[in-house]
Design an enzyme around this catalytic site. Structure first.
Site, PDB file in Angstrom:
ATOM      1  N   GLY A 158       0.859  -1.192   0.000  1.00 26.76           N
ATOM      2  CA  GLY A 158       0.000   0.000   0.000  1.00 26.76           C
ATOM      3  C   GLY A 158       0.888   1.233   0.000  1.00 26.76           C
ATOM      4  N   ARG A 159       0.322   2.336   0.491  1.00 22.20           N
ATOM      5  CA  ARG A 159       1.038   3.615   0.435  1.00 22.20           C
ATOM      6  C   ARG A 159       2.435   3.556   1.070  1.00 22.20           C
ATOM      7  NH1 ARG A 159      -4.153   6.354   0.952  1.00 22.20           N
ATOM      8  NH2 ARG A 159      -4.187   5.490   3.055  1.00 22.20           N
ATOM      9  N   ILE A 160       2.491   2.998   2.300  1.00 26.10           N
ATOM     10  CA  ILE A 160       3.783   3.027   2.999  1.00 26.10           C
ATOM     11  C   ILE A 160       4.755   2.023   2.368  1.00 26.10           C
ATOM     12  CG2 ILE A 160       4.948   2.731   5.226  1.00 26.10           C
ATOM     13  CD1 ILE A 160       2.350   3.753   6.570  1.00 26.10           C
ATOM     14  N   THR A 241       7.287  -1.864  10.998  1.00 29.01           N
ATOM     15  CA  THR A 241       6.802  -0.523  11.365  1.00 29.01           C
ATOM     16  C   THR A 241       5.276  -0.494  11.278  1.00 29.01           C
ATOM     17  OG1 THR A 241       7.074   0.143   9.059  1.00 29.01           O
ATOM     18  CG2 THR A 241       8.833   0.763  10.577  1.00 29.01           C
ATOM     19  N   SER A 242       4.640  -1.674  11.180  1.00 30.41           N
ATOM     20  CA  SER A 242       3.186  -1.697  10.983  1.00 30.41           C
ATOM     21  C   SER A 242       2.472  -1.796  12.328  1.00 30.41           C
ATOM     22  CB  SER A 242       2.794  -2.837  10.035  1.00 30.41           C
ATOM     23  OG  SER A 242       3.138  -4.091  10.577  1.00 30.41           O
ATOM     24  N   ARG A 243       2.232  -3.003  12.792  1.00 33.37           N
ATOM     25  CA  ARG A 243       1.643  -3.199  14.110  1.00 33.37           C
ATOM     26  C   ARG A 243       2.346  -4.376  14.777  1.00 33.37           C
ATOM     27  NH1 ARG A 243       0.200   1.284  14.120  1.00 33.37           N
ATOM     28  NH2 ARG A 243      -1.917   2.085  14.283  1.00 33.37           N
ATOM     29  N   GLU A 272       2.058  -2.856  23.595  1.00 29.29           N
ATOM     30  CA  GLU A 272       2.819  -1.632  23.916  1.00 29.29           C
ATOM     31  C   GLU A 272       2.254  -0.961  25.162  1.00 29.29           C
ATOM     32  OE1 GLU A 272       2.829   0.947  20.488  1.00 29.29           O
ATOM     33  OE2 GLU A 272       3.635  -0.637  19.213  1.00 29.29           O
ATOM     34  N   HIS A 290       7.844   3.137  18.848  1.00 29.60           N
ATOM     35  CA  HIS A 290       6.670   3.442  18.010  1.00 29.60           C
ATOM     36  C   HIS A 290       6.645   4.924  17.631  1.00 29.60           C
ATOM     37  CE1 HIS A 290       2.188   2.402  17.049  1.00 29.60           C
ATOM     38  NE2 HIS A 290       2.711   3.215  16.149  1.00 29.60           N
TER      39      HIS A 290
HETATM   40  C1  DGY Z   1      -0.615   5.242  13.053  1.00 31.67           C
HETATM   41  O1  DGY Z   1      -0.872   6.357  12.593  1.00 31.67           O
HETATM   42  O2  DGY Z   1      -1.323   4.284  12.877  1.00 31.67           O
HETATM   43  C2  DGY Z   1       0.665   5.122  13.810  1.00 31.67           C
HETATM   44  O3  DGY Z   1       0.924   3.876  14.269  1.00 31.67           O
HETATM   45  C3  DGY Z   1       0.778   6.167  14.878  1.00 31.67           C
HETATM   46  O4  DGY Z   1       1.316   7.209  14.147  1.00 31.67           O
END
Ligand code: DGY
Length: 324
Positions: A158-160, A241-243, A272, A290
């Protein structure tokens, strides 16, 4: 204090955004910046026209029980929205919005930071110098792994994921693989010369670096478990860097400790802010708090994106980021 709809922020937001909102709404800030209790969230649902939570608040179905709900819009600060039960909100006629796009670049930057840091042993190097253990340059000292020209597998395009691909491909000459259950337009893949992998296993087996860019859903929970981590090459690195819950953290720690995986870079964790001791103990895990979206510019842009959604909602026009 401005009149107008009552808006509650569950955490402290950048000053610029709080001031902007305070000029337009009857704003309640969270000056202590402590997470709000369930009781406080319920009270906010009863008193506020708009509730603006973050990823640290759980807006679940049970929260509404026994509450005479006044809230008409939940303007969530962040792109991920698994912390808001959309069905429960929708059933009560509450609109929900998020903040896509504005944090894409910063989050992609942090994915690259983690990839580079894990490969080039940046955390270890820092600790080495600060611990006064460094005795000087030598050919075999703290050798890491070259990044340029290697293969990056993106789980989710996707975007990221695409923003990471551009950085990796154009900046580091990396070959890009991706796996995404949703169709990806040919021209999008072509821009970074990316190859689609039919299966996740195919990607995991071929990549030198794997970066996760999928949302947290029941289907992606522990997607990277012992078995899938085992499909990665022993010299490979995992970046998340997602979840946090997309990775079984203890399975990852085992693989890193036993040398079945070279390293990992994590910005997110399951449960977290707790980070398992098993990960903390590892030199080959780079651990961040995070803060993928955590540049001043982006955090302001996220707040302003919430403001745009609130403005549209209260004006009765189409919200740019309506989820429900
Ligand atoms: C989000 O936007 O989902 C991030 O995890 C917090 O910036």
């Amino acid at each position: 204090m401005a009149n107008g709809p009552k808006v509650v922020l569950t955490r402290a937001w950048p000053e610029e955004v709080e001031s902007y909102l305070a000029e337009r709404y009857d704003l309640t800030r969270n000056e202590a910046d402590e997470p709000m209790s369930e009781a406080a969230l319920r009270a906010a649902l009863a008193e506020a026209d708009a509730l603006c939570p973050t990823v640290t608040d759980r807006i679940h179905a049970g929260l509404y029980e026994g509450v005479e709900v006044r809230t008409r819009i939940i303007g969530s600060y962040g792109v991920g929205f698994e912390h808001v039960d959309l069905e429960a909100a929708g059933a009560r006629g509450i609109a929900v919005s998020n903040t896509p796009e504005v944090l894409t670049d910063c989050t992609a930057d942090i994915a690259m930071v983690l990839l580079l840091a894990a490969a080039r042993r940046i955390g270890e190097g820092e600790r080495h110098v600060r611990g006064r253990a460094w005795t000087g340059w030598r050919p075999t000292h703290m050798m890491g792994t070259r990044v340029t020209g290697k293969t990056l597998g993106l789980v989710g395009f996707g975007r990221i994921g695409r923003a990471v691909a551009r950085r990796a491909h154009f900046g580091f000459g990396m070959k890009i693989l991706f796996h995404d259950p949703f169709p990806v337009p040919e021209e999008v893949a072509a821009e970074v010369d990316a190859t689609a992998c039919e299966t996740l296993d195919e990607l995991l087996g071929a990549a030198d670096f794997v970066s996760l860019h999928c949302p947290s859903t029941p289907e992606t929970r522990h997607l990277m478990n012992t078995e899938r981590i085992g499909r990665m090459q022993p010299h490979a690195f995992l970046v998340n860097t997602s979840r946090g819950d997309v990775v079984d953290q203890l399975a990852l720690a085992d693989a890193l400790r036993e040398g079945r995986l070279a390293g990992a870079g994590l910005d997110v964790y399951e449960g977290e802010p707790n980070v398992p001791e098993e990960l903390i103990a590892l030199e080959n895990a780079v651990l961040l708090p995070h803060f993928g979206s955590g540049s001043r510019e982006t955090r302001i842009a996220m707040g302003m994106r919430v403001a745009e959604n609130l403005a549209a909602f209260f004006a009765g026009t189409e919200m740019p980021d309506r989820l429900v």
